[in-house]
Scaffold this active site. Structure first.
Site, PDB file in Angstrom:
ATOM      1  N   GLU B 143       0.828  -1.215   0.000  1.00  0.00           N
ATOM      2  CA  GLU B 143       0.000   0.000   0.000  1.00  0.00           C
ATOM      3  C   GLU B 143       0.852   1.251   0.000  1.00  0.00           C
ATOM      4  OE1 GLU B 143       0.813   1.625   2.914  1.00  0.00           O
ATOM      5  OE2 GLU B 143       1.853  -0.248   3.402  1.00  0.00           O
ATOM      6  N   GLY B 285       6.630   0.078   3.560  1.00  0.00           N
ATOM      7  CA  GLY B 285       5.352  -0.159   2.898  1.00  0.00           C
ATOM      8  C   GLY B 285       5.563  -0.418   1.424  1.00  0.00           C
ATOM      9  N   GLU B 286       4.594  -0.036   0.603  1.00  0.00           N
ATOM     10  CA  GLU B 286       4.582  -0.239  -0.856  1.00  0.00           C
ATOM     11  C   GLU B 286       4.825  -1.701  -1.258  1.00  0.00           C
ATOM     12  OE1 GLU B 286       8.821   1.235  -2.827  1.00  0.00           O
ATOM     13  OE2 GLU B 286       7.608   2.842  -1.960  1.00  0.00           O
ATOM     14  N   GLY B 287       4.554  -2.618  -0.332  1.00  0.00           N
ATOM     15  CA  GLY B 287       4.694  -4.042  -0.638  1.00  0.00           C
ATOM     16  C   GLY B 287       6.119  -4.543  -0.622  1.00  0.00           C
TER      17      GLY B 287
END
Lengths: 318, 318
Positions: B143, B285-287
């Site tokens: 995300e 974050g950001e996977g």
């Protein structure tokens, strides 16, 4: 290491499009390798797993649930590409080299006799330096040798003292009487050597096997050639511990690929100041944990090289 | 999951040429995925990282050191291939899909108003199911959304109680007054919702952002399609926690890719019964953490599929 390259890499990490420090240990990996490679943006193109195999007289004492012949059989399995380490190398594009250390000639039982003469120990260390011959840019070390967690435990007990029980674990699965024989063997081997325990090279020579001596040579040679090393489990760490006892900076180029399920491995890594990259309950040896860590190292370097800076991306900084 | 396939995979692991259990969690990964794929030897050919991006009214309270515009700028960076997650996907051969959830229309400030109406929440969850459209065989969730660790902390505080402080951490780097505002916002948002905290979907609707609702939908859809999921950090785990509160088996197909540096992440993973595959102090974050775990999953399946059995290799068993 090259401090200017290291500093440039650290500065680059601060500019990449992420909160400072948000890539955690991936940042540390990239910065450390930058220092060893002497460039702001390092790369790993030839990761290599070197597996050293040896046979041990102490295995004749029944310290392992597996018979000594398994060492040779597993070397054949490596050659046939069918062991765990072959599959992991395949996933991460790593080369595998297997070094067979006179498998038909086990080192003497360390309970009764030194594993290696001085000449043998020096020659075996020199042979281990061959791991650098293919010019790897990341060297992962692994081993195979029925009985060699007994040898590793003896080395740690010799270097660090304490009781034999603290350093002996199940290895490939020793329990009950097998484990009791393993503890007894470690205690007796170290007791036999007690006049020489303040000399780490003597600890290696008297208690170590050929694969341990060869891996110590490989770690030394890698340092001279500024090649980062990824250690595997308990037995590889014993080779590293001998060098660290000789020189506190000897492992500055080493990463602990993982912490194994062998209980004392966590203790020795802490003692060596090495924080493992992975913790997945593995206890196979053959370089499998070190090879698995190649993925983390590759990802770290890919982020370092391929991400935009805030300025390049036009992203607002904090 | 298919229990017969799972049992067959477990039996295969016992026959592979290694001491039983010596590959540790790699064995568990292979066996679990065998169950979800319904075959003794599973394979991952289309791993996909789905990143959901959303904007949050609560960001207007100054709960993050970064301005809200960064969300959109980072989405552009993903599209340009220059963020961390792009590099990690490249290393492991994973596809990346970015889902932009009405970035120009932030959800209302959760301190004052519900994030989503019932219709919006349902529609956003349904939209999240689109993550399965490309038929991934491993779905990693990530995300992006300035303010979304505030939202995640509010969800955990809403689901699990305790004090707001327990659930709020620095996120991208909130300290001092920023952190104090973050704690105050979480406390106030949950207090506003206190009559509805026994309904996990209401917790999601009132406190969650669009990316959290969409990821909950993706996790649900993956389960229906028997696709294993790898969770990323604190915000992704909030989506998972909502589902687990609705159904204790809802996360049986999920792996925790890593434990992030956000202090409460370790607490919530334990609460959810998820043991992280990696622990590398990441908090981006950001996977990125989930994507990094693809390497471990691929290695696990490669070992499971490619190793010989003791019988095939002619190696003596214990």
């Amino acid at each position: 290491p090259d401090e200017a390259a290291r500093a440039a890499a650290a500065e680059r990490q601060r500019q990449l499009v992420k909160p400072p420090g948000a890539l955690g240990r991936l940042e540390e990996i990239a910065i450390r390798i930058a220092g060893w490679q002497g460039r702001e943006i390092p790369a790993i193109n030839r990761p290599t797993v070197a597996v050293f195999a040896a046979t041990h007289g102490v295995a004749g004492r029944g310290v392992s649930p597996y018979p000594p012949e398994v060492t040779k059989q597993m070397v054949a399995t490596f050659t046939n590409g069918k062991a765990a380490v072959n599959q992991i190398c395949g996933v991460f594009g790593a080369g595998l080299r297997v070094f067979d250390l006179a498998l038909d000639l086990p080192t003497p039982d360390i309970v009764e006799q030194d594993a290696l003469t001085e000449a043998e120990c020096a020659a075996t260390m020199a042979f281990g330096m061959e791991a650098l011959a293919g010019e790897p840019d990341l060297l992962c070390l692994g081993e195979m040798g029925i009985g060699n967690t007994t040898v590793a435990a003896a080395i740690f007990h010799g270097l660090y003292g304490g009781e034999a029980e603290e350093w002996v674990g199940p290895g490939t699965g020793s329990t009950g009487e097998v484990l009791a024989r393993k503890i007894a063997a470690v205690r007796a081997a170290v007791a036999r050597s007690k006049a020489h325990l303040d000399d780490p090279l003597e600890v290696l020579r008297k208690l170590g096997g050929r694969e341990v001596a060869a891996m110590a040579g490989a770690i030394l040679a890698a340092r001279l050639q500024r090649v980062p090393v990824v250690l595997d489990g308990y037995v590889v760490t014993a080779a590293a511990a001998v060098l660290k006892a000789l020189d506190p900076t000897a492992l500055d180029h080493c990463f602990a690929g993982h912490v194994s399920a062998e209980p004392a491995h966590r203790v020795v890594l802490e003692r060596l100041g090495l924080r493992p990259l992975l913790d997945l309950d593995m206890r196979l040896g053959e370089g499998s944990g070190a090879a698995l860590a190649i993925g983390v190292v590759k990802a770290a370097l890919a982020c370092h090289a391929g991400m935009s800076t805030f300025a390049e991306a036009g992203v607002a900084d904090a």
